[in-house]
Every structure is written in C-alpha cells, then in structure tokens.
Design a protein around this motif. Sequence first.
Motif, PDB file in Angstrom:
ATOM      1  N   VAL A  97       3.129 -10.030   2.264  1.00  0.00           N
ATOM      2  CA  VAL A  97       3.437 -11.427   1.984  1.00  0.00           C
ATOM      3  C   VAL A  97       4.711 -11.455   1.149  1.00  0.00           C
ATOM      4  O   VAL A  97       4.891 -10.637   0.247  1.00  0.00           O
ATOM      5  CB  VAL A  97       2.278 -12.162   1.261  1.00  0.00           C
ATOM      6  N   ARG A  98       5.603 -12.355   1.519  1.00  0.00           N
ATOM      7  CA  ARG A  98       6.831 -12.569   0.761  1.00  0.00           C
ATOM      8  C   ARG A  98       6.651 -13.861  -0.025  1.00  0.00           C
ATOM      9  O   ARG A  98       6.461 -14.926   0.562  1.00  0.00           O
ATOM     10  CB  ARG A  98       8.039 -12.682   1.682  1.00  0.00           C
ATOM     11  N   LEU A  99       6.710 -13.751  -1.346  1.00  0.00           N
ATOM     12  CA  LEU A  99       6.504 -14.913  -2.205  1.00  0.00           C
ATOM     13  C   LEU A  99       7.802 -15.700  -2.340  1.00  0.00           C
ATOM     14  O   LEU A  99       8.885 -15.199  -2.038  1.00  0.00           O
ATOM     15  CB  LEU A  99       5.990 -14.459  -3.570  1.00  0.00           C
ATOM     16  N   SER A 100       7.686 -16.924  -2.805  1.00  0.00           N
ATOM     17  CA  SER A 100       8.850 -17.808  -2.881  1.00  0.00           C
ATOM     18  C   SER A 100       9.934 -17.293  -3.824  1.00  0.00           C
ATOM     19  O   SER A 100      11.096 -17.662  -3.694  1.00  0.00           O
ATOM     20  CB  SER A 100       8.419 -19.215  -3.290  1.00  0.00           C
ATOM     21  N   ASP A 101       9.576 -16.400  -4.760  1.00  0.00           N
ATOM     22  CA  ASP A 101      10.587 -15.823  -5.666  1.00  0.00           C
ATOM     23  C   ASP A 101      11.247 -14.577  -5.080  1.00  0.00           C
ATOM     24  O   ASP A 101      12.025 -13.910  -5.742  1.00  0.00           O
ATOM     25  CB  ASP A 101       9.983 -15.511  -7.031  1.00  0.00           C
ATOM     26  N   GLY A 102      10.917 -14.242  -3.831  1.00  0.00           N
ATOM     27  CA  GLY A 102      11.497 -13.078  -3.172  1.00  0.00           C
ATOM     28  C   GLY A 102      10.672 -11.810  -3.319  1.00  0.00           C
ATOM     29  O   GLY A 102      10.962 -10.807  -2.681  1.00  0.00           O
ATOM     30  N   THR A 103       9.647 -11.845  -4.144  1.00  0.00           N
ATOM     31  CA  THR A 103       8.777 -10.694  -4.335  1.00  0.00           C
ATOM     32  C   THR A 103       7.977 -10.428  -3.052  1.00  0.00           C
ATOM     33  O   THR A 103       7.537 -11.358  -2.384  1.00  0.00           O
ATOM     34  CB  THR A 103       7.769 -10.960  -5.473  1.00  0.00           C
ATOM     35  N   GLU A 104       7.813  -9.158  -2.727  1.00  0.00           N
ATOM     36  CA  GLU A 104       6.959  -8.766  -1.609  1.00  0.00           C
ATOM     37  C   GLU A 104       5.742  -8.036  -2.154  1.00  0.00           C
ATOM     38  O   GLU A 104       5.859  -7.191  -3.039  1.00  0.00           O
ATOM     39  CB  GLU A 104       7.705  -7.843  -0.648  1.00  0.00           C
ATOM     40  N   VAL A 105       4.590  -8.388  -1.644  1.00  0.00           N
ATOM     41  CA  VAL A 105       3.348  -7.698  -1.998  1.00  0.00           C
ATOM     42  C   VAL A 105       2.795  -7.123  -0.703  1.00  0.00           C
ATOM     43  O   VAL A 105       2.688  -7.819   0.303  1.00  0.00           O
ATOM     44  CB  VAL A 105       2.335  -8.660  -2.658  1.00  0.00           C
ATOM     45  N   ARG A 106       2.462  -5.835  -0.745  1.00  0.00           N
ATOM     46  CA  ARG A 106       2.039  -5.108   0.452  1.00  0.00           C
ATOM     47  C   ARG A 106       0.706  -4.422   0.177  1.00  0.00           C
ATOM     48  O   ARG A 106       0.455  -3.959  -0.929  1.00  0.00           O
ATOM     49  CB  ARG A 106       3.112  -4.075   0.777  1.00  0.00           C
ATOM     50  N   ALA A 107      -0.141  -4.347   1.201  1.00  0.00           N
ATOM     51  CA  ALA A 107      -1.436  -3.686   1.074  1.00  0.00           C
ATOM     52  C   ALA A 107      -1.805  -3.037   2.409  1.00  0.00           C
ATOM     53  O   ALA A 107      -1.266  -3.416   3.459  1.00  0.00           O
ATOM     54  CB  ALA A 107      -2.503  -4.689   0.658  1.00  0.00           C
ATOM     55  N   HIS A 108      -2.725  -2.085   2.353  1.00  0.00           N
ATOM     56  CA  HIS A 108      -3.101  -1.319   3.543  1.00  0.00           C
ATOM     57  C   HIS A 108      -4.601  -1.404   3.792  1.00  0.00           C
ATOM     58  O   HIS A 108      -5.387  -1.545   2.860  1.00  0.00           O
ATOM     59  CB  HIS A 108      -2.719   0.152   3.356  1.00  0.00           C
ATOM     60  N   GLY A 109      -4.977  -1.300   5.052  1.00  0.00           N
ATOM     61  CA  GLY A 109      -6.377  -1.243   5.449  1.00  0.00           C
ATOM     62  C   GLY A 109      -6.533  -0.232   6.567  1.00  0.00           C
ATOM     63  O   GLY A 109      -5.583   0.100   7.266  1.00  0.00           O
ATOM     64  N   HIS A 110      -7.747   0.251   6.749  1.00  0.00           N
ATOM     65  CA  HIS A 110      -8.005   1.310   7.723  1.00  0.00           C
ATOM     66  C   HIS A 110      -9.363   1.083   8.368  1.00  0.00           C
ATOM     67  O   HIS A 110     -10.297   0.609   7.722  1.00  0.00           O
ATOM     68  CB  HIS A 110      -7.990   2.663   6.987  1.00  0.00           C
ATOM     69  N   ALA A 111      -9.460   1.407   9.643  1.00  0.00           N
ATOM     70  CA  ALA A 111     -10.743   1.386  10.351  1.00  0.00           C
ATOM     71  C   ALA A 111     -10.827   2.632  11.213  1.00  0.00           C
ATOM     72  O   ALA A 111      -9.826   3.088  11.755  1.00  0.00           O
ATOM     73  CB  ALA A 111     -10.852   0.138  11.225  1.00  0.00           C
ATOM     74  N   SER A 112     -12.039   3.171  11.335  1.00  0.00           N
ATOM     75  CA  SER A 112     -12.283   4.348  12.178  1.00  0.00           C
ATOM     76  C   SER A 112     -13.393   4.032  13.165  1.00  0.00           C
ATOM     77  O   SER A 112     -14.397   3.418  12.804  1.00  0.00           O
ATOM     78  CB  SER A 112     -12.726   5.548  11.332  1.00  0.00           C
TER      79      SER A 112
END
Length: 91
Positions: free
Chosen positions: A27-42
Amino acid sequence: MMPTPVGWHVEVEFTEDDRHTRAVALVRLSDGTEVRAHGHASRHRADARQPRVGEEVAAARALNELAMRLLDKAHGEIDEASGRVSHPIHV
C-alpha cells in the motif's frame, strides 16, 4: 467545509509453483510511504490443485500482516506526537 476524500490502493502480487503460493501486499500512503507485507500458502500433496484458493489464503495472510504493520506505524506516530507510549491492540 466538506471533507476531502482520501483513498489508498492496495496491490497484491503472487508467485506460485506446484505446491506454494506467495503473496506480497503493498500500500502506498498519501505521504508517499510504502508499507509491504508477505503471505504464504502451501498445498498438501493429497489436495487437488486449486491456484485460486492458494492465492486467497496467501493474500489473506499478507493483508493481515499489512494491517498489523499499519497499526504499528500509526501507534509509533501517536507515540512520537504525544510523547507517551500508546498500546496497540492486536487482534
């Protein structure tokens, strides 16, 4: 005065092989910050191959982690602005 609408766009990308699905949510926030996260499935060997289900599970896990990171970020900003320690509630 009318409030100004604000919106965010969340991107989710997948990488997959026969048994694993990995998701990255961004997600890119309105102040330009990016927040990133990961998920996994098997997928278990005995289960039928259903790529969409793997994507849903991996995406849900990535989005859950993204939500937690956003909460942590917000609480850090509250702490910085107030000079006290806030207490994030993780569900």
